[in-house]
Design a protein around this motif. Structure first.
Motif, PDB file in Angstrom:
ATOM      1  N   LEU A 177     -25.085   0.274  -3.643  1.00 24.57           N
ATOM      2  CA  LEU A 177     -25.559  -0.675  -3.228  1.00 24.57           C
ATOM      3  C   LEU A 177     -25.693  -1.838  -3.726  1.00 24.57           C
ATOM      4  CD1 LEU A 177     -28.015   2.285  -1.189  1.00 24.57           C
ATOM      5  CD2 LEU A 177     -26.333   0.551  -0.399  1.00 24.57           C
ATOM      6  N   ALA A 178     -25.572  -1.430  -5.416  1.00 29.06           N
ATOM      7  CA  ALA A 178     -25.907  -2.749  -6.215  1.00 29.06           C
ATOM      8  C   ALA A 178     -24.613  -3.974  -6.530  1.00 29.06           C
ATOM      9  CB  ALA A 178     -25.453  -1.319  -7.961  1.00 29.06           C
ATOM     10  N   GLY A 179     -23.842  -3.476  -5.192  1.00 31.33           N
ATOM     11  CA  GLY A 179     -22.988  -4.877  -5.197  1.00 31.33           C
ATOM     12  C   GLY A 179     -21.602  -4.216  -5.703  1.00 31.33           C
ATOM     13  N   GLN A 180     -21.327  -3.215  -6.584  1.00 35.92           N
ATOM     14  CA  GLN A 180     -19.508  -3.175  -6.513  1.00 35.92           C
ATOM     15  C   GLN A 180     -19.197  -2.681  -6.066  1.00 35.92           C
ATOM     16  OE1 GLN A 180     -22.036  -0.863 -10.042  1.00 35.92           O
ATOM     17  NE2 GLN A 180     -22.466  -2.336 -11.207  1.00 35.92           N
ATOM     18  N   PHE A 181     -17.839  -2.904  -6.591  1.00 32.98           N
ATOM     19  CA  PHE A 181     -16.718  -1.976  -5.486  1.00 32.98           C
ATOM     20  C   PHE A 181     -16.278  -0.943  -6.227  1.00 32.98           C
ATOM     21  CE2 PHE A 181     -11.991  -1.941  -4.775  1.00 32.98           C
ATOM     22  CZ  PHE A 181     -12.187  -1.774  -3.530  1.00 32.98           C
ATOM     23  N   THR A 182     -16.189  -0.139  -5.038  1.00 37.83           N
ATOM     24  CA  THR A 182     -15.829   1.339  -5.480  1.00 37.83           C
ATOM     25  C   THR A 182     -14.560   1.865  -5.537  1.00 37.83           C
ATOM     26  OG1 THR A 182     -16.219   2.718  -3.859  1.00 37.83           O
ATOM     27  CG2 THR A 182     -18.304   2.500  -4.415  1.00 37.83           C
ATOM     28  N   GLY A 183     -13.699   1.521  -5.438  1.00 38.76           N
ATOM     29  CA  GLY A 183     -12.350   1.406  -5.891  1.00 38.76           C
ATOM     30  C   GLY A 183     -12.123   2.164  -4.112  1.00 38.76           C
ATOM     31  N   GLN A 184     -12.523   2.491  -3.627  1.00 39.83           N
ATOM     32  CA  GLN A 184     -12.197   2.848  -2.310  1.00 39.83           C
ATOM     33  C   GLN A 184     -12.130   1.559  -1.170  1.00 39.83           C
ATOM     34  OE1 GLN A 184     -15.587   5.657  -2.120  1.00 39.83           O
ATOM     35  NE2 GLN A 184     -14.379   7.703  -1.838  1.00 39.83           N
ATOM     36  N   VAL A 185     -10.960   2.299   0.073  1.00 44.07           N
ATOM     37  CA  VAL A 185     -10.948   1.573   1.284  1.00 44.07           C
ATOM     38  C   VAL A 185     -10.623   2.523   1.902  1.00 44.07           C
ATOM     39  CG1 VAL A 185     -10.271  -0.431   0.059  1.00 44.07           C
ATOM     40  CG2 VAL A 185      -8.416   0.787   0.541  1.00 44.07           C
ATOM     41  N   LEU A 186     -11.364   2.293   3.759  1.00 46.20           N
ATOM     42  CA  LEU A 186     -11.005   2.797   4.526  1.00 46.20           C
ATOM     43  C   LEU A 186     -10.302   2.368   5.689  1.00 46.20           C
ATOM     44  CD1 LEU A 186     -14.475   4.862   5.023  1.00 46.20           C
ATOM     45  CD2 LEU A 186     -12.979   5.288   3.437  1.00 46.20           C
ATOM     46  N   GLY A 187      -8.732   2.655   6.767  1.00 48.49           N
ATOM     47  CA  GLY A 187      -8.279   2.942   6.735  1.00 48.49           C
ATOM     48  C   GLY A 187      -6.774   2.142   7.147  1.00 48.49           C
ATOM     49  N   LYS A 188      -7.255   1.546   5.955  1.00 45.89           N
ATOM     50  CA  LYS A 188      -5.096   1.145   5.073  1.00 45.89           C
ATOM     51  C   LYS A 188      -3.731   1.733   6.340  1.00 45.89           C
ATOM     52  CE  LYS A 188      -4.343  -2.767   2.829  1.00 45.89           C
ATOM     53  NZ  LYS A 188      -4.853  -3.464   3.249  1.00 45.89           N
ATOM     54  N   GLY A 189      -3.311   0.864   6.629  1.00 50.27           N
ATOM     55  CA  GLY A 189      -2.111   1.611   7.197  1.00 50.27           C
ATOM     56  C   GLY A 189      -2.888   2.327   8.828  1.00 50.27           C
ATOM     57  N   ILE A 190      -4.386   2.365   9.010  1.00 48.02           N
ATOM     58  CA  ILE A 190      -4.592   2.690  10.577  1.00 48.02           C
ATOM     59  C   ILE A 190      -5.046   2.084  11.135  1.00 48.02           C
ATOM     60  CG2 ILE A 190      -6.872   4.455  11.182  1.00 48.02           C
ATOM     61  CD1 ILE A 190      -6.719   5.872   8.329  1.00 48.02           C
ATOM     62  N   PHE A 191      -5.814   1.241  10.594  1.00 50.54           N
ATOM     63  CA  PHE A 191      -5.961  -0.498  11.781  1.00 50.54           C
ATOM     64  C   PHE A 191      -5.132  -1.190  12.636  1.00 50.54           C
ATOM     65  CE2 PHE A 191     -10.248   0.640  10.012  1.00 50.54           C
ATOM     66  CZ  PHE A 191     -11.028   0.313  10.686  1.00 50.54           C
ATOM     67  N   GLN A 192      -5.335  -1.213  13.832  1.00 50.95           N
ATOM     68  CA  GLN A 192      -3.630  -2.136  13.857  1.00 50.95           C
ATOM     69  C   GLN A 192      -4.217  -3.562  14.299  1.00 50.95           C
ATOM     70  OE1 GLN A 192      -1.281  -0.155  17.512  1.00 50.95           O
ATOM     71  NE2 GLN A 192      -1.749   1.991  16.691  1.00 50.95           N
ATOM     72  N   ASN A 193      -5.470  -3.793  14.602  1.00 54.91           N
ATOM     73  CA  ASN A 193      -6.691  -4.835  14.976  1.00 54.91           C
ATOM     74  C   ASN A 193      -7.070  -5.410  13.382  1.00 54.91           C
ATOM     75  OD1 ASN A 193      -4.732  -4.760  17.356  1.00 54.91           O
ATOM     76  ND2 ASN A 193      -6.330  -2.919  17.755  1.00 54.91           N
ATOM     77  N   GLN A 194      -8.469  -6.226  14.110  1.00 57.94           N
ATOM     78  CA  GLN A 194      -9.123  -6.597  12.898  1.00 57.94           C
ATOM     79  C   GLN A 194      -9.934  -5.724  13.238  1.00 57.94           C
ATOM     80  OE1 GLN A 194     -11.321 -10.401  14.655  1.00 57.94           O
ATOM     81  NE2 GLN A 194     -10.071 -11.493  13.142  1.00 57.94           N
ATOM     82  N   PRO A 195     -10.934  -5.032  12.009  1.00 57.30           N
ATOM     83  CA  PRO A 195     -11.847  -4.136  11.673  1.00 57.30           C
ATOM     84  C   PRO A 195     -12.956  -4.495  12.215  1.00 57.30           C
ATOM     85  CG  PRO A 195     -10.357  -3.803   9.591  1.00 57.30           C
ATOM     86  CD  PRO A 195     -10.142  -5.011  10.445  1.00 57.30           C
TER      87      PRO A 195
END
Length: 294
Positions: A177-195
């Motif tokens: 919530l402070a705007g810092q990237f945690t290093g985590q991404v969700l759905g890489k390789g799962i999304f076929q279209n635009q998230p």
């Protein structure tokens, strides 16, 4: 490191890498980087410092300080180019302002004859930089094309959909919530279209599921992830629902829909409605049922 690991991070100058060891038994855990001038690469890394979740690395032959975010070692950016000549060491302290740091870097520059400069030229041995941790503009955490966003204060998370169809995008990126990237991404390789649309299905004070939209004209999916550990659970789709942009979720129970409803736009002109109870049954959300029993 994660899971209460204790890390010892060492600069390996000759191979232009960082070595990450177990700080208790010395075992090598992984290596980071390699020779180059791109972010995530190094050229003669020397001084190193960890402050909060930020790793500062002095690169002598790239004449810069590179900053990474831990524990994923995601490169955030660099500074000092054009100012530093032969940097070696550094020390970092917190500024009076939240999210800001004061960084002192030693610069062991020499004359063309590789000798110590005269006294009149020794006034740049230490450089002082003020560094602010703002939005990330480099590395995995870069946000290319954005629209949907959703905050979960319970886990200090901000989920942001990166819609760009590329290696850097097409996933959900997790910030705090402070705007810092945690290093985590969700759905890489799962999304076929635009998230696209993001919804949080809260089943308790700290339990539930994320429903993430995979917007497509031919095939349109909704991917489900566990709220606690962000683990992928499964995917569902509607019989006719396509091209979903906006979504919303109401878990208020009613006689007809005991677990509430999930709403999804259909092709910019209609709203499709899904029963959360049917979703739970279809995906066999046992963790959800167990949490309710507890």
């Amino acid at each position: 490191g994660p899971d209460d690991q204790h890390w010892l991070i060492v600069t390996a100058k000759g191979t232009h890498r960082l070595l990450v060891h177990d700080a208790h038994n010395g075992a090598l855990i992984k290596t980071i980087g390699g020779l180059g001038d791109r972010l995530g690469q190094f050229n003669r890394p020397n001084g190193i410092w960890v402050q909060d979740d930020f790793l500062f690395v002095v690169e002598r032959d790239n004449q810069r300080v590179q900053v990474m975010h831990l524990p994923a070692f995601n490169p955030l950016g660099s500074y000092g180019e054009g100012h530093l000549k032969n940097p070696y060491g550094l020390t970092v302290i917190d500024s009076d302002e939240p999210g800001e740091f004061i960084v002192y870097v030693t610069d062991n520059y020499e004359t063309l004859e590789e000798e110590k400069p005269p006294l009149s030229e020794l006034n740049q041995r230490v450089h002082r930089f003020e560094v602010e941790a703002e939005g990330i503009t480099e590395g995995t955490g870069i946000l290319n094309i954005v629209e949907s966003i959703y905050a979960d204060p319970v886990y200090d998370r901000l989920l942001i959909a990166d819609e760009e169809i590329s290696e850097e995008g097409q996933c959900i990126k997790v910030y705090n919530l402070a705007g810092q990237f945690t290093g985590q991404v969700l759905g890489k390789g799962i999304f076929q279209n635009q998230p696209e649309g993001i919804s949080l299905w809260s089943t308790g004070p700290n339990t539930g599921f994320w429903i993430l939209t995979d917007q497509g004209m031919q095939k349109n999916y909704f991917h489900v992830f566990n709220r606690e550990d962000l683990e992928y659970v499964g995917t569902f789709e509607g019989e006719v629902t396509l091209n979903t942009d906006g979504v919303w979720l109401d878990a208020t129970p009613s006689q007809r829909y005991p677990r509430g409803l999930f709403y999804a736009i259909h092709n910019d002109g209609n709203v499709a409605v899904f029963s959360l109870a049917e979703i739970a049954t279809a995906l066999v959300l046992e963790r959800d049922r167990n949490s309710e029993k507890e």
